[in-house]
Design a protein around this motif. Structure first.
Motif, PDB file in Angstrom:
ATOM      1  N   GLU A  31       0.835  -1.206   0.000  1.00 22.15           N
ATOM      2  CA  GLU A  31       0.000   0.000   0.000  1.00 22.15           C
ATOM      3  C   GLU A  31       0.869   1.255   0.000  1.00 22.15           C
ATOM      4  O   GLU A  31       0.528   2.254  -0.626  1.00 22.15           O
ATOM      5  N   ARG A  32       1.979   1.181   0.696  1.00 29.20           N
ATOM      6  CA  ARG A  32       2.928   2.300   0.708  1.00 29.20           C
ATOM      7  C   ARG A  32       3.497   2.522  -0.685  1.00 29.20           C
ATOM      8  O   ARG A  32       3.672   3.663  -1.133  1.00 29.20           O
ATOM      9  N   MET A  33       3.774   1.440  -1.384  1.00 30.01           N
ATOM     10  CA  MET A  33       4.355   1.529  -2.719  1.00 30.01           C
ATOM     11  C   MET A  33       3.353   2.027  -3.760  1.00 30.01           C
ATOM     12  O   MET A  33       3.685   2.849  -4.622  1.00 30.01           O
ATOM     13  N   SER A  34       2.118   1.530  -3.669  1.00 33.42           N
ATOM     14  CA  SER A  34       1.129   1.811  -4.711  1.00 33.42           C
ATOM     15  C   SER A  34       0.176   2.956  -4.377  1.00 33.42           C
ATOM     16  O   SER A  34      -0.465   3.517  -5.274  1.00 33.42           O
TER      17      SER A  34
ATOM     18  N   VAL B 231      -3.459  -9.336   0.018  1.00 36.47           N
ATOM     19  CA  VAL B 231      -2.528 -10.430  -0.244  1.00 36.47           C
ATOM     20  C   VAL B 231      -3.176 -11.737   0.195  1.00 36.47           C
ATOM     21  O   VAL B 231      -3.650 -11.861   1.327  1.00 36.47           O
ATOM     22  N   HIS B 232      -3.207 -12.719  -0.711  1.00 38.76           N
ATOM     23  CA  HIS B 232      -3.819 -14.018  -0.430  1.00 38.76           C
ATOM     24  C   HIS B 232      -2.717 -15.045  -0.182  1.00 38.76           C
ATOM     25  O   HIS B 232      -1.869 -15.273  -1.044  1.00 38.76           O
TER      26      HIS B 232
ATOM     27  N   ILE C  72       9.818  -4.413  -7.610  1.00 38.98           N
ATOM     28  CA  ILE C  72       8.778  -4.667  -6.598  1.00 38.98           C
ATOM     29  C   ILE C  72       9.335  -5.543  -5.489  1.00 38.98           C
ATOM     30  O   ILE C  72       9.127  -5.284  -4.300  1.00 38.98           O
ATOM     31  N   LYS C  73      10.056  -6.574  -5.887  1.00 37.95           N
ATOM     32  CA  LYS C  73      10.667  -7.473  -4.899  1.00 37.95           C
ATOM     33  C   LYS C  73      11.637  -6.707  -3.998  1.00 37.95           C
ATOM     34  O   LYS C  73      11.621  -6.862  -2.763  1.00 37.95           O
ATOM     35  N   GLU C  74      12.475  -5.889  -4.594  1.00 35.42           N
ATOM     36  CA  GLU C  74      13.457  -5.133  -3.818  1.00 35.42           C
ATOM     37  C   GLU C  74      12.774  -4.130  -2.884  1.00 35.42           C
ATOM     38  O   GLU C  74      13.216  -3.922  -1.749  1.00 35.42           O
ATOM     39  N   TYR C  75      11.679  -3.525  -3.356  1.00 38.81           N
ATOM     40  CA  TYR C  75      10.938  -2.572  -2.519  1.00 38.81           C
ATOM     41  C   TYR C  75      10.363  -3.292  -1.302  1.00 38.81           C
ATOM     42  O   TYR C  75      10.472  -2.804  -0.161  1.00 38.81           O
ATOM     43  N   LEU C  76       9.756  -4.451  -1.545  1.00 37.63           N
ATOM     44  CA  LEU C  76       9.196  -5.229  -0.440  1.00 37.63           C
ATOM     45  C   LEU C  76      10.265  -5.580   0.585  1.00 37.63           C
ATOM     46  O   LEU C  76      10.086  -5.366   1.789  1.00 37.63           O
ATOM     47  N   ASN C  77      11.377  -6.110   0.126  1.00 39.24           N
ATOM     48  CA  ASN C  77      12.431  -6.542   1.043  1.00 39.24           C
ATOM     49  C   ASN C  77      13.105  -5.370   1.765  1.00 39.24           C
ATOM     50  O   ASN C  77      13.596  -5.525   2.884  1.00 39.24           O
ATOM     51  N   HIS C  78      13.094  -4.222   1.131  1.00 47.64           N
ATOM     52  CA  HIS C  78      13.682  -3.039   1.774  1.00 47.64           C
ATOM     53  C   HIS C  78      12.852  -2.582   2.967  1.00 47.64           C
ATOM     54  O   HIS C  78      13.398  -2.211   4.019  1.00 47.64           O
ATOM     55  N   TYR C  79      11.520  -2.609   2.821  1.00 44.43           N
ATOM     56  CA  TYR C  79      10.652  -2.061   3.859  1.00 44.43           C
ATOM     57  C   TYR C  79      10.042  -3.111   4.793  1.00 44.43           C
ATOM     58  O   TYR C  79       9.519  -2.752   5.856  1.00 44.43           O
TER      59      TYR C  79
END
Length: 247
Positions: A37-40, A46-47, A76-83
Motif C-alpha cells: 500500500e505504501r508503494m502503490s 494479499v492471499h 517490486i521485490k526489492e521494494y518489499l524486502n527493503h521495507y
C-alpha cells in the motif's frame, strides 16, 4: 492490473500468525500489505496459501496479490524486502496468470516439525525447535502414522469445535528423519485443519513416549472428537516447508 505470486520466508516468533486481524497489526499478511500500500498508494489484498498460526514459521509460504504498477518485477521485490521487517523476506516474485490463486490452486502442502530429544536445546535454535527433552520410540510412531495416512475425517485433530465445513482431508504421507538427538517429522497432504499438524504431532509423541499404542489411532479417527486425540504441541517447532501447484 497484474497478478503476482511471491514465495515468502518468515520467522513467526513475534507474530500473531499469517492472517490479518482487527485486534493486532502483528501479522505477516498485514506487514506485506502495508508495504504494498505504501508503494502503490492503494489498498492491496494479499492471499496466502494457508494461515499459519501465531508463532509458526514458514520456509516457503506462497501468496499472490493484484496490483497496478509500472515497476519491474525485480523492483517490486526489492521494494518489499527493503521495507519489510528483518524477519520477513520475499524469496521470489513473478507475474502469473490472472486466475492464479495461491490458496485455491494449491494441490499439496508439506509441514515440518522439529523436536529436540536431548537434554537442552541449543541456545540460538531455541525459537525454532520443540524442547521435548525425552527420547521417543520412532518405530512406534511410524506404525501409528500408517493408520493416519490416507483420506480420513480428521475432526478429532481439529481445534475448531464449531467447524461447519468438511473436515475430510487426504494426509498423503508422514516422514520421520532422525539426526543425532533431533527428530524431524514431515506431514504432506492436500490441506490441513486448524491446529491439525500440531495435534497429530502431539498424538504421535504420546505414542513415542509409550503413553498410547499405535493401534489407538484408528479409534481416535473414528471418534470424531478432539478430546480423544493428543495434546497440541507448541508452535515454535513448526514450519510451512513447501506448497505445490500443478505444473
Amino acid at each position: 492490473m497484474k497478478n503476482y505470486r511471491i514465495v515468502v520466508e518468515y520467522d513467526g516468533s513475534r507474530y500473531d500468525g499469517w492472517q490479518k486481524q482487527g485486534n493486532t497489526d502483528q501479522t505477516i499478511q498485514g506487514k506485506i500489505e502495508q508495504v504494498l500500500e505504501r508503494m502503490s498508494g492503494k489498498s492491496i489484498e494479499v492471499h496466502g496459501s494457508g494461515r499459519t498460526d501465531a508463532g509458526v514459521h514458514a520456509l516457503n509460504q506462497v501468496a499472490n496479490f493484484h496490483i497496478d504498477s509500472d515497476r519491474k518485477d525485480q523492483e517490486i521485490k526489492e521494494y518489499l524486502n527493503h521495507y519489510l521487517p528483518e524477519d520477513i523476506r520475499v524469496k521470489t516474485l513473478e507475474e502469473v496468470p490472472e486466475r492464479f490463486h495461491s490458496r485455491l490452486n494449491a494441490e499439496e502442502k508439506t509441514y515440518l516439525y522439529r523436536i529436540e530429544m536431548g537434554e537442552k536445546r541449543q541456545v540460538f535454535d531455541r525459537k525454532y525447535i520443540y524442547g521435548l527433552h525425552k527420547k521417543l520410540d520412532v518405530k512406534a510412531m511410524e506404525r501409528a502414522a500408517a493408520y493416519l495416512c490416507g483420506e480420513h475425517d480428521f475432526k478429532s485433530f481439529c481445534s475448531n469445535r464449531k467447524m461447519k465445513k468438511s473436515t475430510v482431508r487426504n494426509l498423503k504421507k508422514i516422514e520421520f528423519e532422525k539426526e543425532d538427538s533431533r527428530l524431524f517429522v514431515r506431514f504432506t497432504g492436500d490441506g490441513f485443519l486448524y491446529n491439525m499438524v500440531r495435534i497429530l504431532m502431539g498424538t504421535l509423541i504420546e505414542v513415542g513416549l509409550k503413553e498410547r499404542s499405535p493401534e489407538e489411532m484408528a479409534g481416535i479417527l473414528n471418534a470424531l472428537d478432539r478430546k480423544t486425540a493428543g495434546y497440541t504441541v507448541p508452535p515454535e517447532g513448526l514450519f510451512l516447508e513447501n506448497v505445490r501447484y500443478k505444473q
